[in-house]
Design a protein around this motif. Structure first.
Motif: not given
Lengths: 112, 112
Positions: A33, A35, A43, A45, A48, A50, A56, A59, A90, A97-101, A103, B33, B35, B45, B98
């Motif tokens: 990703f 940002y 932040l 977006l 990103f 995948y 994709e 915003d 960043l 995609s929905n799990q902790p990121q 950075f 989540q 952060y 995170h 995503r």
């Protein structure tokens, strides 16, 4: 230990230049990703990815493009830098995609 | 307001006091989540809470989630000067997007 590395902490460029911001992760994550972070706006977006060669829009994609030729590397490109793109950028990665990121420490970009 | 809005925007407390930050969101979520971001660094995170969970603990952190009110809170107990940072919530809307959506953050200052 998990690591996301951004190529520069600070960068100064001129308007109209083509600017490349590089990000590398060593965790074999599928998702990466980009940002931008501005005071009071949190932040936002930009783009990103995948998977390799997949991307994709986020915003605020206008004025930016991205490249992901290898799984570990995700590049953000400012096609023709403008002063309103002065910001903190960043990079992050995650396995799903929905799990902790995770950075990187960010690149503070100034466009003069 | 945007998905994932934190409240208050800024909070100043004394060492040893508890700090509570709130996050409101608009759409249904799969998870939420929290952060933390130290000044000039990337986000780290802290904790993930799923939509079917109501409360989660991690050390001095306690997170609650109320899906009926579309809100979450982060409580830091017995705060320390080292807790001084910005705190962000991020939501996974699970609607095909995503990527997480981040709020604008709460700046916490813990006075020694």
């Amino acid at each position: 230990d998990v690591k996301v590395t951004q190529s520069s902490r600070y960068l100064v460029k001129r308007t109209g230049e083509k600017v490349f911001l590089e990000c590398v992760q060593d965790m074999d994550h599928e998702n990466m990703f980009w940002y931008r972070q501005d005071p009071g706006l949190g932040l936002r977006l930009i783009y990103f990815s995948y998977d390799v060669k997949m991307k994709e829009k986020g915003d605020i994609p206008e004025g930016y493009s991205v490249s992901r030729e290898k799984k570990e590397r995700f590049s953000l490109i400012l096609e023709s830098a403008s002063t309103n793109q002065t910001s903190m950028y960043l990079c992050a990665s995650s396995f799903h995609s929905n799990q902790p990121q995770h950075f990187g420490d960010g690149t503070r970009l100034s466009i003069l | 307001s945007q998905q994932g809005e934190e409240d208050p925007q800024a909070l100043s407390i004394q060492e040893g006091e508890n700090a509570t930050m709130n996050c409101s969101y608009k759409t249904s979520i799969n998870n939420l989540q929290w952060y933390r971001q130290n000044s000039g660094r990337g986000l780290v995170h802290l904790i993930l809470i799923r939509s079917n969970e109501r409360e989660k603990h991690s050390g001095r952190l306690r997170v609650t989630l109320d899906t009926s009110k579309k809100s979450s809170s982060l409580l830091i107990t017995a705060s320390r000067a080292a807790d001084t940072a910005s705190y962000f919530c991020a939501t996974d809307a699970g609607t095909g997007r995503r990527a997480l959506t981040f709020g604008s953050g709460t700046r916490l200052q813990v006075q020694p």
